[in-house]
Design a protein around this motif. Structure first.
Motif, PDB file in Angstrom:
ATOM      1  N   PRO A  81       0.918  -1.183  -0.019  1.00  0.00           N
ATOM      2  CA  PRO A  81      -0.151  -0.117   0.143  1.00  0.00           C
ATOM      3  C   PRO A  81       0.778   1.368   0.058  1.00  0.00           C
ATOM      4  CG  PRO A  81      -1.097  -1.730   1.449  1.00  0.00           C
ATOM      5  CD  PRO A  81       0.299  -2.202   1.308  1.00  0.00           C
ATOM      6  N   PHE A  82       2.148   1.309   0.436  1.00  0.00           N
ATOM      7  CA  PHE A  82       2.887   2.413   0.506  1.00  0.00           C
ATOM      8  C   PHE A  82       3.127   2.892  -1.014  1.00  0.00           C
ATOM      9  CE2 PHE A  82       3.369   1.388   4.848  1.00  0.00           C
ATOM     10  CZ  PHE A  82       3.749   2.589   5.577  1.00  0.00           C
ATOM     11  N   TYR A  83       3.297   1.736  -1.724  1.00  0.00           N
ATOM     12  CA  TYR A  83       3.851   2.252  -3.225  1.00  0.00           C
ATOM     13  C   TYR A  83       2.476   2.497  -4.002  1.00  0.00           C
ATOM     14  CZ  TYR A  83       4.376   1.392  -8.302  1.00  0.00           C
ATOM     15  OH  TYR A  83       4.564   1.764  -9.427  1.00  0.00           O
ATOM     16  N   LEU A  84       1.201   2.039  -3.754  1.00  0.00           N
ATOM     17  CA  LEU A  84       0.236   2.460  -4.294  1.00  0.00           C
ATOM     18  C   LEU A  84       0.073   4.018  -3.903  1.00  0.00           C
ATOM     19  CD1 LEU A  84      -1.907  -0.863  -3.689  1.00  0.00           C
ATOM     20  CD2 LEU A  84      -1.153   0.163  -6.190  1.00  0.00           C
ATOM     21  N   GLN A  85       0.057   4.365  -2.674  1.00  0.00           N
ATOM     22  CA  GLN A  85      -0.203   5.603  -2.267  1.00  0.00           C
ATOM     23  C   GLN A  85       0.918   6.597  -2.884  1.00  0.00           C
ATOM     24  OE1 GLN A  85      -2.127   6.380   1.598  1.00  0.00           O
ATOM     25  NE2 GLN A  85      -1.897   4.240   1.908  1.00  0.00           N
ATOM     26  N   ASN A  86       2.530   6.318  -2.722  1.00  0.00           N
ATOM     27  CA  ASN A  86       3.556   7.188  -2.616  1.00  0.00           C
ATOM     28  C   ASN A  86       3.777   7.172  -4.232  1.00  0.00           C
ATOM     29  OD1 ASN A  86       3.164   7.273  -0.024  1.00  0.00           O
ATOM     30  ND2 ASN A  86       5.272   6.267   0.506  1.00  0.00           N
ATOM     31  N   GLY A  87       3.822   5.886  -4.908  1.00  0.00           N
ATOM     32  CA  GLY A  87       4.376   5.792  -6.198  1.00  0.00           C
ATOM     33  C   GLY A  87       3.153   6.200  -7.114  1.00  0.00           C
ATOM     34  N   LEU A  88       2.070   5.702  -6.964  1.00  0.00           N
ATOM     35  CA  LEU A  88       0.734   5.746  -7.887  1.00  0.00           C
ATOM     36  C   LEU A  88      -0.001   6.874  -7.586  1.00  0.00           C
ATOM     37  CD1 LEU A  88       0.262   2.148  -8.897  1.00  0.00           C
ATOM     38  CD2 LEU A  88       1.687   3.805 -10.144  1.00  0.00           C
ATOM     39  N   GLY A  89       0.276   7.525  -6.344  1.00  0.00           N
ATOM     40  CA  GLY A  89      -0.742   8.618  -5.901  1.00  0.00           C
ATOM     41  C   GLY A  89      -2.093   8.103  -5.480  1.00  0.00           C
ATOM     42  N   PHE A  90      -2.374   6.829  -5.132  1.00  0.00           N
ATOM     43  CA  PHE A  90      -3.779   6.449  -4.927  1.00  0.00           C
ATOM     44  C   PHE A  90      -3.886   6.893  -3.608  1.00  0.00           C
ATOM     45  CE2 PHE A  90      -4.227   2.228  -7.604  1.00  0.00           C
ATOM     46  CZ  PHE A  90      -3.793   2.995  -8.536  1.00  0.00           C
ATOM     47  N   SER A  91      -5.366   7.127  -3.305  1.00  0.00           N
ATOM     48  CA  SER A  91      -5.797   7.607  -1.920  1.00  0.00           C
ATOM     49  C   SER A  91      -5.827   6.185  -0.970  1.00  0.00           C
ATOM     50  CB  SER A  91      -7.067   7.868  -1.992  1.00  0.00           C
ATOM     51  OG  SER A  91      -8.094   6.969  -2.474  1.00  0.00           O
ATOM     52  N   ALA A  92      -6.196   6.462   0.094  1.00  0.00           N
ATOM     53  CA  ALA A  92      -6.181   5.445   1.197  1.00  0.00           C
ATOM     54  C   ALA A  92      -7.081   4.195   0.723  1.00  0.00           C
ATOM     55  CB  ALA A  92      -6.396   5.841   2.500  1.00  0.00           C
ATOM     56  N   ILE A  93      -8.312   4.688   0.201  1.00  0.00           N
ATOM     57  CA  ILE A  93      -9.255   3.841  -0.222  1.00  0.00           C
ATOM     58  C   ILE A  93      -9.065   3.112  -1.602  1.00  0.00           C
ATOM     59  CG2 ILE A  93     -11.861   3.497  -1.106  1.00  0.00           C
ATOM     60  CD1 ILE A  93     -12.569   5.660   0.739  1.00  0.00           C
ATOM     61  N   ALA A  94      -8.513   3.923  -2.473  1.00  0.00           N
ATOM     62  CA  ALA A  94      -7.815   3.226  -3.802  1.00  0.00           C
ATOM     63  C   ALA A  94      -6.921   2.367  -3.557  1.00  0.00           C
ATOM     64  CB  ALA A  94      -7.804   4.457  -4.762  1.00  0.00           C
ATOM     65  N   SER A  95      -5.981   2.642  -2.723  1.00  0.00           N
ATOM     66  CA  SER A  95      -4.918   1.891  -2.454  1.00  0.00           C
ATOM     67  C   SER A  95      -5.216   0.151  -1.807  1.00  0.00           C
ATOM     68  CB  SER A  95      -3.836   2.300  -1.578  1.00  0.00           C
ATOM     69  OG  SER A  95      -4.261   2.444  -0.235  1.00  0.00           O
ATOM     70  N   GLY A  96      -6.497   0.470  -1.039  1.00  0.00           N
ATOM     71  CA  GLY A  96      -6.945  -0.820  -0.458  1.00  0.00           C
ATOM     72  C   GLY A  96      -7.621  -1.572  -1.641  1.00  0.00           C
ATOM     73  N   LEU A  97      -8.439  -1.000  -2.634  1.00  0.00           N
ATOM     74  CA  LEU A  97      -8.883  -1.729  -3.813  1.00  0.00           C
ATOM     75  C   LEU A  97      -7.870  -2.290  -4.785  1.00  0.00           C
ATOM     76  CD1 LEU A  97     -11.971   0.782  -4.449  1.00  0.00           C
ATOM     77  CD2 LEU A  97     -11.947  -1.580  -3.417  1.00  0.00           C
ATOM     78  N   GLY A  98      -6.724  -1.461  -4.808  1.00  0.00           N
ATOM     79  CA  GLY A  98      -5.536  -1.873  -5.432  1.00  0.00           C
ATOM     80  C   GLY A  98      -5.008  -3.162  -5.040  1.00  0.00           C
ATOM     81  N   MET A  99      -5.358  -3.706  -3.861  1.00  0.00           N
ATOM     82  CA  MET A  99      -4.706  -4.790  -3.290  1.00  0.00           C
ATOM     83  C   MET A  99      -5.505  -5.928  -3.678  1.00  0.00           C
ATOM     84  SD  MET A  99      -1.809  -4.298  -2.039  1.00  0.00           S
ATOM     85  CE  MET A  99      -1.681  -5.677  -1.087  1.00  0.00           C
ATOM     86  N   LEU A 100      -6.836  -5.833  -4.402  1.00  0.00           N
ATOM     87  CA  LEU A 100      -7.515  -6.875  -4.919  1.00  0.00           C
ATOM     88  C   LEU A 100      -7.184  -8.080  -5.361  1.00  0.00           C
ATOM     89  CD1 LEU A 100     -11.088  -5.171  -5.543  1.00  0.00           C
ATOM     90  CD2 LEU A 100     -10.506  -6.841  -3.791  1.00  0.00           C
ATOM     91  N   PRO A 101      -6.065  -7.625  -6.433  1.00  0.00           N
ATOM     92  CA  PRO A 101      -5.410  -8.891  -7.381  1.00  0.00           C
ATOM     93  C   PRO A 101      -4.697 -10.000  -6.408  1.00  0.00           C
ATOM     94  CG  PRO A 101      -5.109  -6.969  -8.699  1.00  0.00           C
ATOM     95  CD  PRO A 101      -5.779  -6.486  -7.212  1.00  0.00           C
ATOM     96  N   PHE A 102      -3.937  -9.230  -5.578  1.00  0.00           N
ATOM     97  CA  PHE A 102      -3.401 -10.152  -4.369  1.00  0.00           C
ATOM     98  C   PHE A 102      -4.216 -10.940  -3.419  1.00  0.00           C
ATOM     99  CE2 PHE A 102      -1.123 -11.148  -0.635  1.00  0.00           C
ATOM    100  CZ  PHE A 102       0.282 -10.914  -0.761  1.00  0.00           C
ATOM    101  N   ALA A 103      -5.572 -10.097  -3.174  1.00  0.00           N
ATOM    102  CA  ALA A 103      -6.502 -10.756  -2.457  1.00  0.00           C
ATOM    103  C   ALA A 103      -7.332 -12.045  -3.122  1.00  0.00           C
ATOM    104  CB  ALA A 103      -7.620  -9.807  -1.937  1.00  0.00           C
TER     105      ALA A 103
END
Length: 511
Positions: free
Chosen positions: A285-307
């Motif tokens: 989630p640090f990369y999703l927020q810091n590297g791609l600029g996602f919000s906290a909610i979007a970074s959580g959704l961005g982990m769905l492939p892993f999930a």
């Protein structure tokens, strides 16, 4: 009294473990919000995670002994009581220090909960096939908890505030207490003797020194004499722990098990899985927020492939277990984790979310194969009446690996990000490089740019993001190579036979 259904015991124990894992992972996406609300610096926020994990990991072995001696149901009820009260303290924390202390107390409750819950599962299932299915179900529950934590944390923080992450543990904890009372039969180690306070103290102090040394090294430097003193002190205390256990008639850790390559391989499998795969639930989630600029909610959704892959693969692993040897499955899982991390390193450098999503799906598949299988292989090497000891050793390896990985990966990420940023900045801003890099790594770009004049922020922001991406890519590369090395070592050791029951315990401990 009617016999309790093993499936209800499994459901209850898995619910307890899910609460612990959810609480362990849910904080990652909320740390910048907590820092801003409490006026905390990066060191304070680091301890929000580390205080909990340190108390948790340091007390897992003595907690396993407590569960064996006093009963797993009693330990579960006491653990839930401590966990609920500490959660209320976290939610009401007026400052960072209070929050850190409450988190440490929460870690005590979590240690009591996890070891006794795992021991209850191991005690409830006797048949090998049923036990394999039970651990697969447990692994799926852990996968749900780990992968939904970032999304849930983002949603709660965004809409009702970060304090409710902790307050919601009250109704959930009370429900679990009722389920434990009804569904978990009392069980204990019939041969258990006195506790091992000196062994517990030596092990806890060892882990404290090692983790303290790793965390503080990021601030005071790896060449600082205090860093050497803490790390060397931790190693010496670990040696003292081994000496103490060797002279015990009924040791907290049965050192005889370490004569068997199969047992060592199972423990290393857990260590490699936690340090290369499970830790990514905190790091990605640090990369999703810091590297791609996602919000906290979007970074959580961005982990769905892993999930998704992590949820599917435990069931696949349970079916493959009847066709392939444990060594093959463990090596395959770690190979997938290693390959996924290496692909993620490439995806981070190439930019964009889609290649990163595909890469973390591979990592999630490997994690799913390993999540229940690692626990099952460790428990298979230990007698049922010492299930508390086995679960304590297993979970100690798991969370010690996560803490060590966070310390090592964090140092790697921070130092490499600072180096890349220093190389890209002009001379007039070099003095601010370390402060900017540390805040960027923590996920607070606003505070990082606040160290610069307004005219410089537009220039420095893309450079800071680029430096972070370079540091994160190196982190993933190292994690991938370590997982592949783990696949080779664990696959080799796991080909040895399971230790014979007659050799599990010292002669003085057998009746």
């Amino acid at each position: 009294m009617n016999r309790v259904s093993p499936r209800l015991t499994l459901l209850t124990a898995s619910g307890v473990c899910s609460l612990i894992v959810l609480d362990t992972n849910i904080v990652a996406v909320t740390l910048p919000t907590i820092a801003r609300d409490l006026g905390a610096n990066f060191a304070d926020i680091e301890w929000v995670v580390s205080a909990y994990m340190l108390a948790f990991a340091a007390l897992l072995l003595p907690a396993g002994s407590i569960a064996d001696r006093f009963g797993r149901q009693k330990t579960l009820l006491w653990g839930l009581g401590i966990f609920i009260l500490a959660s209320l303290g976290c939610g009401a924390a007026p400052n960072a220090l209070f929050l850190d202390i409450a988190r440490a107390i929460k870690g005590v409750g979590a240690a009591l909960l996890l070891t006794s819950a795992l021991a209850s599962i191991g005690h409830a299932f006797h048949d090998e096939v049923e036990r394999a299915k039970a651990w697969a179900f447990w692994g799926a529950c852990m996968g749900v908890a780990m992968t939904t934590a970032p999304m849930l944390g983002g949603l709660i923080t965004e809409y009702i505030g970060w304090r409710w992450i902790f307050y919601l543990n009250l109704p959930v904890g009370l429900l679990l207490m009722a389920m434990v009372w009804r569904n978990v039969p009392e069980s204990r180690d019939t041969q258990s003797s006195r506790l091992d306070p000196w062994g517990s103290l030596a092990f806890s102090a060892s882990l404290l020194c090692l983790i303290w040394g790793l965390i503080e090294a990021n601030r005071i430097g790896w060449s600082n004499p205090l860093t050497y003193a803490r790390l060397i002190g931790g190693a010496l205390l670990l040696g003292l722990f081994v000496v103490i256990e060797r002279v015990q008639q009924r040791p907290m850790v049965d050192l005889q098990l370490f004569k068997h390559p199969r047992f060592i391989g199972a423990l290393l499998g857990m260590f490699a899985y936690a340090g290369c795969a499970q830790v990514m639930m905190t790091m990605l989630p640090f990369y999703l927020q810091n590297g791609l600029g996602f919000s906290a909610i979007a970074s959580g959704l961005g982990m769905l492939p892993f999930a998704v892959t992590m949820l599917i693969c435990p069931r696949i692993g349970a079916r493959l277990a009847s066709r392939f040897a444990p060594a093959t499955l463990m090596a395959t899982g770690l190979t997938l984790v290693g390959g996924g991390n290496l692909l993620s390193a490439w995806a981070v450098n190439s930019g964009g979310y889609l290649p990163f999503a595909l890469a973390i799906a591979v990592t999630g598949a490997g994690a799913g194969l390993l999540n229940g299988d690692t626990q099952k292989n460790i428990m298979a090497c230990v007698p049922r009446d010492r299930a508390g000891m086995a679960s304590g050793m297993s979970t100690t390896m798991r969370f010690s690996a996560i803490m060590l990985a966070i310390g090592v990966y964090g140092a790697l990420l921070a130092s490499h990000t600072e180096l890349l940023l220093r190389n890209s900045l002009s001379g007039q801003w070099l003095e601010q490089t370390r402060g900017i890099a540390s805040r960027v790594v923590a996920g607070d770009m606003t505070a990082a740019l606040g160290l610069l004049p307004d005219a410089a922020r537009g220039v420095v922001e893309p450079l800071a993001r680029q430096a972070f991406v370079g540091g994160f890519s190196l982190l993933l590369l190292v994690a991938g190579l370590l997982a592949l090395l783990g696949a080779l070592v664990v696959g080799t050791l796991m080909r040895n036979p399971i230790p014979a029951p007659s050799k599990h315990l010292p002669e003085t401990a057998r009746v």
